[in-house]
Design an enzyme around this catalytic site. Structure first.
Site, PDB file in Angstrom:
ATOM      1  N   ASP A  43       1.092  -0.731  -0.006  1.00 23.12           N
ATOM      2  CA  ASP A  43       0.100   0.089   0.168  1.00 23.12           C
ATOM      3  C   ASP A  43       0.725   1.151  -0.066  1.00 23.12           C
ATOM      4  O   ASP A  43       1.820   1.757   0.527  1.00 23.12           O
ATOM      5  CB  ASP A  43      -0.926   0.194   0.946  1.00 23.12           C
ATOM      6  CG  ASP A  43      -2.358   0.528   1.282  1.00 23.12           C
ATOM      7  OD1 ASP A  43      -1.861   2.366   0.994  1.00 23.12           O
ATOM      8  OD2 ASP A  43      -3.294   0.242   1.526  1.00 23.12           O
ATOM      9  N   THR A  79      -7.010   4.134  -1.368  1.00 23.73           N
ATOM     10  CA  THR A  79      -7.139   2.341  -0.438  1.00 23.73           C
ATOM     11  C   THR A  79      -8.224   1.739  -1.416  1.00 23.73           C
ATOM     12  O   THR A  79      -8.403   0.617  -2.733  1.00 23.73           O
ATOM     13  CB  THR A  79      -6.842   2.136   0.763  1.00 23.73           C
ATOM     14  OG1 THR A  79      -5.710   2.841   0.787  1.00 23.73           O
ATOM     15  CG2 THR A  79      -6.455   0.383   0.849  1.00 23.73           C
TER      16      THR A  79
HETATM   17  P1  AMP Z   1      -5.410   4.675   2.730  1.00 19.35           P
HETATM   18  O1  AMP Z   1      -4.759   5.360   2.694  1.00 19.35           O
HETATM   19  O2  AMP Z   1      -6.339   4.636   1.679  1.00 19.35           O
HETATM   20  O3  AMP Z   1      -4.128   4.088   2.271  1.00 19.35           O
HETATM   21  O4  AMP Z   1      -6.009   2.737   3.492  1.00 19.35           O
HETATM   22  C1  AMP Z   1      -4.528   3.123   4.486  1.00 19.35           C
HETATM   23  C2  AMP Z   1      -5.230   1.477   5.383  1.00 19.35           C
HETATM   24  O5  AMP Z   1      -6.443   0.861   4.865  1.00 19.35           O
HETATM   25  C3  AMP Z   1      -4.134   0.989   6.091  1.00 19.35           C
HETATM   26  O6  AMP Z   1      -3.622   1.330   6.920  1.00 19.35           O
HETATM   27  C4  AMP Z   1      -5.144  -0.301   6.683  1.00 19.35           C
HETATM   28  O7  AMP Z   1      -5.115   0.046   8.042  1.00 19.35           O
HETATM   29  C5  AMP Z   1      -6.766   0.186   6.297  1.00 19.35           C
HETATM   30  N1  AMP Z   1      -7.117  -1.568   4.915  1.00 19.35           N
HETATM   31  C6  AMP Z   1      -6.318  -1.572   3.676  1.00 19.35           C
HETATM   32  N2  AMP Z   1      -6.665  -2.962   3.454  1.00 19.35           N
HETATM   33  C7  AMP Z   1      -8.333  -3.179   4.603  1.00 19.35           C
HETATM   34  C8  AMP Z   1      -8.551  -4.466   4.745  1.00 19.35           C
HETATM   35  N3  AMP Z   1      -9.141  -5.298   4.008  1.00 19.35           N
HETATM   36  N4  AMP Z   1     -10.214  -3.993   5.671  1.00 19.35           N
HETATM   37  C9  AMP Z   1      -9.778  -3.097   6.465  1.00 19.35           C
HETATM   38  N5  AMP Z   1      -8.902  -1.809   6.504  1.00 19.35           N
HETATM   39  C10 AMP Z   1      -7.766  -2.268   5.546  1.00 19.35           C
HETATM   40 ZN    ZN Z   2      -3.524   3.028   0.084  1.00 20.55          ZN
HETATM   41 ZN    ZN Z   3      -2.792   5.473   2.927  1.00 19.04          ZN
END
Ligand code: AMP
Ligand code: ZN
Ligand code: ZN
Length: 417
Positions: A43, A79
């Site tokens: 990620d 994400t």
């Molecule tokens: P973002 O800031 O949009 O990149 O979101 C990243 C966060 O999404 C990560 O730190 C995870 O905690 C959360 N995340 C990723 N995959 C999952 C999942 N399958 N279920 C719940 N939370 C998730």
């Molecule tokens: Zn992400």
């Molecule tokens: Zn992020």
């Protein structure tokens, strides 16, 4: 895209999907020769980390396989929308995950990635994720921690999956995958996923140029290295293909680039579905025109639209899950509340590190794409690739008939061996 057109398109896609499910399938090789594909998401790995941080395992896989100069996400470069595009080949308007946070007129409550119940509700998730494509065509799938894997999409879960647990160490995630891969032929999955969040976390906290982000990236690379070594030890090296991606990149933030919502509206008058860098608002009194007028052209780095007037390039105009007023910050700008901005100004909060979600055309929003293994060309470097094409690529590597999707099979043809 106009929402009516999107509905017609989705209906046609659904019919084609049904025909694909009923119709011909490629002749499947005997189980012991079947390819295996491990999809790895790191990620928030920005495209340039590969050269800047020189991670040994990813660099080797890139040299031995295919890589692109960047992976172009969908807007907003967040994400959940992008992970789900990668496994369906669909744009956001077509799969329905238009943000990490959203509302839908036909589903009560709010979608949020921290809410386990909504993540498990199949009404949010459209399209045909590759683990379903694979299992309908006789393969076993193990989409661990991939967004969507917790919901019975199309009425089914994959054979192997686990509730998301960010406390499970990367080493334990790798061990779980290796345990599944060591299952006897016939029980072993052919499609598996590994998800690593540390690089995104470090990018948010410290920024894309920080030592901590470099350390997290090298740590993620070590985990991939452990997986590759475990695959070899299990005697599967000549069958396993790796597709290594990220969902988006990362842009540096600064205290000098804050857009404070309270300067234009009273935040208490709006239901604020999303904050930064894409503001999503629903006025509590229903007066969309008033809220739009209060924000429009007020800050030089905030572009404000009514839902129906979002420019076509973003692909979300008129979508019922998009809030009635949307504000899009320019790259590197952050949208926040007065109280949070004050804490930053007074240095009570650590300096803002980085974020993503911006216009997907910004180079800083591009992610990682490497594909290596017996089904893939060696030593091919392509220009930046849009992530809608990966579903077709993975289906081709696994010998699956893809469900109808927004990718163009011609784009990935050269990557196959
Ligand atoms: P973002 O800031 O949009 O990149 O979101 C990243 C966060 O999404 C990560 O730190 C995870 O905690 C959360 N995340 C990723 N995959 C999952 C999942 N399958 N279920 C719940 N939370 C998730
Ligand atoms: Zn992400
Ligand atoms: Zn992020």
């Amino acid at each position: 895209m106009n929402y009516t057109l999107a509905v017609i398109r989705r209906t046609v896609l659904g019919l084609l999907m049904l025909l694909a499910a009923l119709g011909c399938r490629p002749s499947t090789p005997p189980p012991s020769d079947r390819p295996i594909l491990i999809l790895i998401s790191i990620d928030g790995w920005r495209w340039d980390y590969l050269e800047r941080f020189a991670p040994p395992t990813l660099s080797r896989l890139a040299a031995e396989g295919v890589r692109s100069e960047g992976l172009i996400p969908q807007f907003p470069s967040k994400t959940f929308p992008n992970h789900y595009t990668i496994v369906t080949g669909l744009t956001l308007a077509h799969h329905g995950i238009v943000s990490n946070n959203m509302r839908a007129p036909d589903i009560p409550g709010a979608y949020a990635m921290s809410n386990r119940d909504v993540l498990a509700d199949p009404r949010w998730w459209g399209g045909d994720p590759i683990w379903n494509t694979a299992e309908r065509q006789g393969l076993i799938a193990a989409p661990m921690f991939w967004p969507g894997s917790e919901a019975p999409i199309g009425g089914r879960h994959a054979t192997f999956w686990r509730p998301f647990d960010d406390d499970l160490s990367n080493a334990d995630r790798v061990s779980q995958l290796l345990a599944w891969l060591r299952l006897p032929e016939g029980e072993r999955p052919s499609f598996l996923t590994l998800y690593i969040s540390d690089v995104d976390n470090a990018g948010h906290t410290f920024g894309p140029d920080a030592q901590q982000t470099r350390a997290a990236a090298l740590g993620a690379d070590r985990s991939v290295g452990e997986l590759v070594a475990g695959v070899a030890a299990a005697g599967l090296a000549d069958r396993v293909n790796y597709v290594i991606v990220s969902d988006h990149g990362m842009a540096a933030l600064s205290r000098d680039r804050m857009i404070v919502v309270d300067d234009y509206i009273d935040p208490a008058t709006a239901d604020i579905v999303d904050w930064a860098p894409v503001l999503g608002l629903s006025p509590k009194d229903g007066d969309v025109d008033k809220m739009y007028a209060a924000l429009k052209d007020k800050h030089p780095h905030l572009q404000v639209y009514r839902r129906d007037d979002i420019p076509p390039v973003y692909g979300l105009a008129g979508h019922p899950r998009v809030p009635p007023v949307v504000g899009i910050a320019d790259e590197g700008w952050y949208i926040t509340s007065r109280s949070e901005a004050t804490r930053w100004e007074q240095h009570e909060r650590d300096s803002p590190g980085g974020t993503h979600g911006y216009d997907a055309r910004a180079r800083s929003m591009q992610g990682l794409f490497i594909a290596a293994g017996p089904g893939l060309r060696r030593g091919l470097i392509t220009g930046p690739l849009e992530n809608i094409h990966l579903y077709n690529l993975m289906c081709a590597v696994l010998g699956l008939n893809p469900s109808p999707n927004d990718g163009d099979p011609a784009v990935i043809q050269d990557m196959l061996r």
